[in-house]
Scaffold this active site. Structure first.
Site, mmCIF file in Angstrom:
data_model
loop_
_atom_site.group_PDB
_atom_site.id
_atom_site.type_symbol
_atom_site.label_atom_id
_atom_site.label_comp_id
_atom_site.label_asym_id
_atom_site.label_seq_id
_atom_site.Cartn_x
_atom_site.Cartn_y
_atom_site.Cartn_z
ATOM 1 N N SER A 125 0.834 -1.201 0.000
ATOM 2 C CA SER A 125 0.000 0.000 0.000
ATOM 3 C C SER A 125 0.869 1.252 0.000
ATOM 4 O O SER A 125 1.976 1.256 0.546
ATOM 5 C CB SER A 125 -0.861 -0.007 1.270
ATOM 6 N N TYR A 150 -2.074 -1.721 10.981
ATOM 7 C CA TYR A 150 -2.341 -2.157 9.602
ATOM 8 C C TYR A 150 -1.177 -1.752 8.696
ATOM 9 O O TYR A 150 -0.625 -2.568 7.958
ATOM 10 C CB TYR A 150 -3.650 -1.550 9.077
ATOM 11 N N LYS A 154 1.987 -4.008 6.461
ATOM 12 C CA LYS A 154 2.418 -3.909 5.058
ATOM 13 C C LYS A 154 3.930 -3.717 4.993
ATOM 14 O O LYS A 154 4.608 -4.312 4.165
ATOM 15 C CB LYS A 154 1.679 -2.768 4.352
HETATM 16 C C1 UD1 Z 1 -7.179 4.164 3.634
HETATM 17 C C2 UD1 Z 1 -6.020 3.802 4.496
HETATM 18 C C3 UD1 Z 1 -5.033 3.018 3.656
HETATM 19 C C4 UD1 Z 1 -5.698 1.799 3.105
HETATM 20 C C5 UD1 Z 1 -6.896 2.209 2.288
HETATM 21 C C6 UD1 Z 1 -7.674 1.015 1.781
HETATM 22 C C7 UD1 Z 1 -5.832 5.569 6.196
HETATM 23 C C8 UD1 Z 1 -5.012 6.687 6.714
HETATM 24 N N1 UD1 Z 1 -5.399 4.992 5.055
HETATM 25 O O1 UD1 Z 1 -6.727 5.064 2.624
HETATM 26 O O2 UD1 Z 1 -3.941 2.654 4.450
HETATM 27 O O3 UD1 Z 1 -4.789 1.078 2.308
HETATM 28 O O4 UD1 Z 1 -7.774 3.026 3.061
HETATM 29 O O5 UD1 Z 1 -8.470 0.452 2.748
HETATM 30 O O6 UD1 Z 1 -6.832 5.214 6.761
HETATM 31 N N2 UD1 Z 1 -12.861 10.688 3.486
HETATM 32 C C9 UD1 Z 1 -13.863 11.553 3.893
HETATM 33 N N3 UD1 Z 1 -15.013 11.025 4.411
HETATM 34 C C10 UD1 Z 1 -15.224 9.689 4.538
HETATM 35 C C11 UD1 Z 1 -14.201 8.808 4.121
HETATM 36 C C12 UD1 Z 1 -13.033 9.353 3.609
HETATM 37 O O7 UD1 Z 1 -13.722 12.770 3.811
HETATM 38 O O8 UD1 Z 1 -16.291 9.282 5.033
HETATM 39 C C13 UD1 Z 1 -11.630 11.246 2.922
HETATM 40 C C14 UD1 Z 1 -10.392 10.917 3.731
HETATM 41 O O9 UD1 Z 1 -10.142 11.891 4.702
HETATM 42 C C15 UD1 Z 1 -9.333 10.880 2.625
HETATM 43 C C16 UD1 Z 1 -10.078 10.410 1.391
HETATM 44 O O10 UD1 Z 1 -11.453 10.648 1.659
HETATM 45 O O11 UD1 Z 1 -8.857 12.155 2.402
HETATM 46 C C17 UD1 Z 1 -9.875 8.950 1.096
HETATM 47 O O12 UD1 Z 1 -10.151 8.204 2.257
HETATM 48 P P1 UD1 Z 1 -10.229 6.606 2.244
HETATM 49 O O13 UD1 Z 1 -11.117 6.150 1.152
HETATM 50 O O14 UD1 Z 1 -10.555 6.163 3.630
HETATM 51 O O15 UD1 Z 1 -8.765 6.150 1.845
HETATM 52 P P2 UD1 Z 1 -7.352 6.501 2.531
HETATM 53 O O16 UD1 Z 1 -7.524 7.076 3.873
HETATM 54 O O17 UD1 Z 1 -6.577 7.283 1.547
#
Ligand code: UD1
Length: 337
Positions: A125, A150, A154
Site C-alpha cells: 500500500s 495495519y 504492510k
Molecule cells: C485508507 C487507508 C489506507 C488503506 C486504504 C484502503 C488511512 C489513513 N489509510 O486510505 O492505508 O490502504 O484506506 O483500505 O486510513 N474521506 C472523507 N469522508 C469519509 C471517508 C473518507 O472525507 O467518510 C476522505 C479521507 O479523509 C481521505 C479520502 O477521503 O482524504 C480517502 O479516504 P479513504 O477512502 O478512507 O482512503 P485513505 O484514507 O486514503
C-alpha cells in the site's frame, strides 16, 4: 498454469481472478469468507464463463495451509490478497492484524518456497510512504514509520518477503496500491463493505442510494486546492490487470531483481470535493455532505509517480476517475435493487 489467489473473493482479489481467467490461467481461490460472500464466485462465473476452483481455508491454520499445498503442488504463482485492511480496527486490535496479515504471510511463504516455482505477488500500500515529502511519489521515496498496525503489517510484510527472497527460490513483486475504487463494468462484482463504509467512494455511493444520511468530509483546511485531502483513485479493473502483468513477468523470468516494487496509481491526484462533484455529475445524484474535523492519521496528499510501472512493467491505467465512479454507482444500484 495454476495460480493461487488468496482472498480471491474480496474486492481486489475477485477482479484479479476475472483478469487471470480472461488470460487463460487456471485459478484456485482461497478465502475464509470473513469479509466476502460465496456468491462472488457466481459473479466471476457470469463474467468469465468459468467458476474458479474454491477452497474455504483459514490461512491462520498452518496445517490447512500445508494440506492445501500438498494438493496443489503444481502451483506456478500465488497472488496474496488475504489480509485485514481497516486502519481504525487495527489500532484497537493490533494482535488481530499481526495474526491475520503476518502469520498468514509466513505460513504461505513456507509452503510456496518448497515448490519448484515460488512466484509471489504481494498487496502492499502507498501507506508505507506516510506523508511523502515530494509529489508524485516514486518507489524510492523513503518508507516512513507506520501510523497504524495495519500500515505496519504492510511494511513488515515487504521486509519478510525481501529477507526470504535473499536466501530461497522466492521471486516477488510488491505492488503498492494507491486508492482502489470502482467495480467491474458488468456490475457482477464490486466492493461490499461490512457495516458503515470507512472509505470515501463506498460511502458516497451508499449516501446517494439513501443508505447513509450524510457524508462527513474530514477537514477542509488542508493546504490543497480546495482544502480537502488529495488521493490517487485507481479503477480496480486497471489495478487487477497489473497483477496479471506482474505475475507474467515473474513466469517469464523478466524480473531484474528477486523482489521488485511498483506503485499502482494513475498519477493524478483528486481532492475529496473533486471526487464528490465528479460523482454527482456522472450519476445525476446530489450527495449530501458536511465538513467535519480532520480524521486522525490522514495524510494531506498522496499520488503516484507511475513511470516505473509504465516503463518496466509495461502497464498503464486505461480507465478514468469518471469510469470508476460510474461503475461504483452501477454496482451500488444493482446490489440494492
Ligand atoms: C485508507 C487507508 C489506507 C488503506 C486504504 C484502503 C488511512 C489513513 N489509510 O486510505 O492505508 O490502504 O484506506 O483500505 O486510513 N474521506 C472523507 N469522508 C469519509 C471517508 C473518507 O472525507 O467518510 C476522505 C479521507 O479523509 C481521505 C479520502 O477521503 O482524504 C480517502 O479516504 P479513504 O477512502 O478512507 O482512503 P485513505 O484514507 O486514503
Amino acid at each position: 498454469m495454476k495460480v493461487v489467489v488468496t482472498g480471491g473473493l474480496g474486492f481486489i482479489g475477485s477482479h484479479t481472478v476475472v483478469e487471470l481467467q480472461n488470460q487463460g490461467f487456471e485459478v484456485v481461490v482461497i478465502d475464509n469468507l470473513s469479509n466476502a460472500s460465496i456468491s462472488v464466485l457466481d459473479g466471476i462465473e457470469k463474467i468469465t464463463g468459468k467458476k474458479p476452483f474454491f477452497e474455504n481455508i483459514d490461512l491462520r491454520e498452518k496445517g490447512s495451509v500445508q494440506n492445501f499445498f500438498q494438493k496443489h503442488s503444481d502451483t506456478v504463482g500465488l497472488i496474496h490478497f488475504a489480509a485485514s485492511k481497516a486502519v481504525g480496527e487495527s489500532v484497537g486490535n493490533p494482535l488481530l492484524y499481526y495474526e491475520n496479515n503476518i502469520n498468514t504471510l509466513v505460513y504461505v511463504l513456507q509452503e510456496l518456497i518448497a515448490l519448484p516455482q515460488a512466484n509471489f505477488i504481494f498487496s502492499s500500500s502507498c501507506t508505507v510512504y506516510g506523508q511523502a515529502e515530494t509529489m508524485p511519489i516514486t518507489e524510492d521515496a523513503s518508507v516512513q514509520p507506520a501510523m497504524s498496525p495495519y500500515g505496519n503489517t504492510k511494511q513488515i510484510g515487504e521486509e519478510i518477503i525481501k529477507d526470504v527472497a535473499r536466501v530461497t527460490n522466492l521471486s516477488s513483486v510488491l505492488l503498492r496500491y494507491f486508492n482502489p475504487i470502482g467495480a467491474h463494468p458488468s456490475a457482477e462484482i464490486g466492493e461490499l463493505p461490512l457495516g458503515v463504509p470507512q472509505n470515501l467512494v463506498p460511502f458516497i455511493t451508499q449516501a446517494a442510494i439513501g443508505l447513509r444520511k450524510e457524508l462527513s468530509v474530514f477537514g477542509n483546511d488542508y493546504p490543497t486546492v480546495d482544502g480537502t485531502c488529495i488521493r490517487d483513485y485507481i479503477h480496480v479493473v486497471d489495478l487487477a490487470k497489473a497483477h496479471v502483468v506482474a505475475l507474467q513477468r515473474l513466469l517469464d523470468k523478466q524480473n531484474l531483481e528477486k523482489v521488485e516494487t511498483f506503485n499502482l496509481g494513475t498519477g493524478t491526484g483528486s481532492s475529496v470535493l473533486e471526487v464528490i462533484h465528479a460523482f454527482e455529475k456522472i450519476s445525476g445524484q446530489k450527495v449530501q455532505y458536511k465538513i467535519v474535523d480532520r480524521r486522525e492519521g490522514d495524510v494531506v496528499q498522496a499520488y503516484a509517480n507511475t513511470d516505473k510501472a509504465r516503463e518496466i512493467l509495461g502497464w498503464n491505467t486505461e480507465l478514468s476517475l469518471e469510469d470508476a465512479l460510474a461503475s461504483a454507482w452501477k454496482w451500488e444500484q444493482k446490489v440494492r435493487s
